[in-house]
Design an enzyme around this catalytic site. Structure first.
Site, PDB file in Angstrom:
ATOM      1  N   ASP A 167       2.962   2.334  -5.041  1.00 21.90           N
ATOM      2  CA  ASP A 167       2.789   1.567  -3.611  1.00 21.90           C
ATOM      3  C   ASP A 167       1.922   0.407  -3.774  1.00 21.90           C
ATOM      4  OD1 ASP A 167       3.279   1.387  -0.735  1.00 21.90           O
ATOM      5  OD2 ASP A 167       0.820   1.916  -0.810  1.00 21.90           O
ATOM      6  N   LYS A 193       1.716   8.078   0.212  1.00 25.58           N
ATOM      7  CA  LYS A 193       0.397   8.015  -0.240  1.00 25.58           C
ATOM      8  C   LYS A 193      -0.059   9.408   0.599  1.00 25.58           C
ATOM      9  CE  LYS A 193      -0.241   3.905   1.202  1.00 25.58           C
ATOM     10  NZ  LYS A 193      -0.548   2.568   1.444  1.00 25.58           N
TER      11      LYS A 193
HETATM   12  N1  URA Z   1       0.308   0.528   5.649  1.00 29.69           N
HETATM   13  C1  URA Z   1       0.583   0.861   4.370  1.00 29.69           C
HETATM   14  O1  URA Z   1      -0.182   1.603   3.539  1.00 29.69           O
HETATM   15  N2  URA Z   1       1.987   0.232   3.942  1.00 29.69           N
HETATM   16  C2  URA Z   1       2.615  -0.430   4.696  1.00 29.69           C
HETATM   17  O2  URA Z   1       3.790  -0.717   4.337  1.00 29.69           O
HETATM   18  C3  URA Z   1       2.240  -0.841   6.030  1.00 29.69           C
HETATM   19  C4  URA Z   1       1.004  -0.469   6.503  1.00 29.69           C
END
Ligand code: URA
Length: 459
Positions: A167, A193
């Site tokens: 991510d 996450k």
């Molecule tokens: N916050 C995140 O962690 N990811 C996103 O895609 C948008 C906001």
């Protein structure tokens, strides 16, 4: 592994471009290959754009979330007794709710083992805010983290483990390829996450409005529902609260200035929007942690924890456990004052029609409270205090806001920005004019804007 040995990235891009669904294997191939630097940014960008334009099915979002979750460490919180409840905000200006909610919830024995982020762009981060308390550590080891939650019921730290590295890489790429605002991609980014962070239940605070990814309540509710569905497929208890981010939350925007406001809120003297949102989320968390029979009962318990001082006492315990000075709850002089402080007064008489969260967040960042690059040092004293918010009536010459900074040039630049935000958003009213109509419509506006909670999903 050489990614091209098993599958062909060109074919995956073309498949998604043509609106077909990707399989679990194809998604895993992409995530593993990209995390391992075997797939170049240009191919990943093309696939992200195809996902953005054609959307993702529920199965694809599930597989993407799972592959991203598995791209790094999975935090093991099994050594902590009880139902671990986490909260996550999609990001906003003036959002210091974690500092209010965590001690309230922990005071009822619901364990909070929370990993928080740093500020990003015009939005602040809990870890930076915590570090404005002299001595406060946010880098506990995994052992210290677990021990503290078992000892006092809560710990809040920065990310130590390599949680969802896929991510991290993909988010940076989305940020520069116009592919952030896809609900499927946001869902997999946030949920990968959260799922890797080990809690049993998660309350999401999905922001909507000018200062948020989702501009309307409807878009935010759809995103909230999607994240609730995905979390439940992974066996987590999930609730999403949709809250307003058209103007900053509370009155303080910055770092130490926000911690002071969080402490005042724990004493029962907080601004109404921050108090309302914190009590609502805390009530749901106490319920999900099975210490209340309903979210309504949970909320009453949260109110009592503020009234009887137990939430504030838990906050002091938390500060002390992480190396900070717990006297901070009664002695705000522990926070160093900013060298420069500039007041902004109203040039006219009228109502505040709007106070765009993003512009206030940017001014606070420019005052020194946020980073322009990852390497920038934060000025913990910097920020903006808003005395007047949307729907408020102001007299000519009234104090609207104050800007704080240790850098004179930055303070002046930020004050100029804040003055412009208010200047362009006060509806000036001619002398002797009949105010009844404006009063009525502004009353309605304030009413509408002050209802911070727009919807709750999953209860
Ligand atoms: N916050 C995140 O962690 N990811 C996103 O895609 C948008 C906001």
């Amino acid at each position: 592994m050489n990614a091209s040995e098993y599958m062909n990235m060109n074919a995956i891009i073309a498949k998604k471009r043509d609106g077909l669904r990707l399989t679990k294997k194809e998604i895993e191939f992409f995530i593993k290959g990209y995390t391992a630097d075997e797939i170049p940014d240009y191919q990943a960008s093309a696939l992200l754009m195809a996902m953005y334009l054609n959307g993702l099915s529920d199965d694809e979002i599930f597989e993407l979330t799972d592959a991203m979750k598995n791209s790094g460490d999975i935090v093991d919180l099994s050594a902590i007794n009880g139902i671990k409840v986490d909260k996550h905000s999609t990001g906003g200006v003036g959002d210091k709710t974690t500092l209010v909610i965590a001690p309230i919830v922990a005071s009822f024995g619901v364990p909070i083992a929370k990993m928080s982020g740093r500020g990003l762009g015009f939005t602040g981060g809990t870890v930076d805010k915590m570090e404005s308390i002299p001595g406060m550590r946010t880098d506990l080891s995994a052992e210290e983290f677990i021990k503290q939650v078992n000892d006092i019921g809560m710990a809040v730290i920065g990310q130590t483990a390599e949680v969802a590295p896929a991510d991290k890489k993909l988010y940076a790429l989305r940020d520069v390829t116009g592919t952030v605002g896809s609900s499927g991609l946001i869902t997999s980014s946030i949920m990968s996450k959260k799922l890797a962070s080990g809690s049993d239940a998660i309350v999401l605070d999905v922001k909507c409005g000018d200062g948020a990814f989702m501009k309307t309540k409807e878009e935010a509710a759809a995103l909230g529902q999607m994240m609730v569905n995905i979390g439940r497929k992974f066996g987590k208890k999930m609730v999403a609260v949709i809250s307003d981010m058209n103007q900053p939350l509370g009155n303080a925007v910055g770092n130490s200035i926000e911690v002071k406001e969080a402490i005042e809120t724990l004493k029962g003297n907080g601004p109404s929007d921050l108090t309302e949102l914190s009590l609502t989320i805390a009530g749901i968390m106490i319920y999900l942690g099975e210490k209340a029979d309903s979210p309504v009962d949970g909320r009453k318990m949260a109110e009592n924890a503020i009234k009887d001082g137990s939430a504030l006492a838990k906050f002091a315990e938390f500060v002390a456990a992480q190396g900070g000075n717990p006297s901070v709850i009664n002695d705000m002089s522990i926070f160093k004052p900013a060298k420069y402080r500039i007041g902004i007064t109203s040039r006219t008489e009228g109502y505040i029609a709007d106070l765009p969260a993003k512009n206030i967040g940017l001014a606070s960042q420019h005052a020194g409270a946020g980073r322009l690059t990852k390497e920038d040092e934060i000025d913990m004293t910097a920020g903006v205090y808003l005395y007047k918010k949307t729907g408020d009536f102001v007299q000519k010459g009234a104090l609207l806001a104050e800007v704080f900074s240790n850098d004179k040039r930055r303070a002046e630049a930020a004050a100029e920005e804040i003055s412009e935000v208010y200047g362009s958003n006060i509806c000036g009213i001619a002398e002797n004019a009949d105010l009844s109509e404006e009063k009525e419509s502004m009353g309605a506006l304030k009413e509408n804007k002050s209802s911070i909670i727009k919807a709750v999903i999953g209860l």
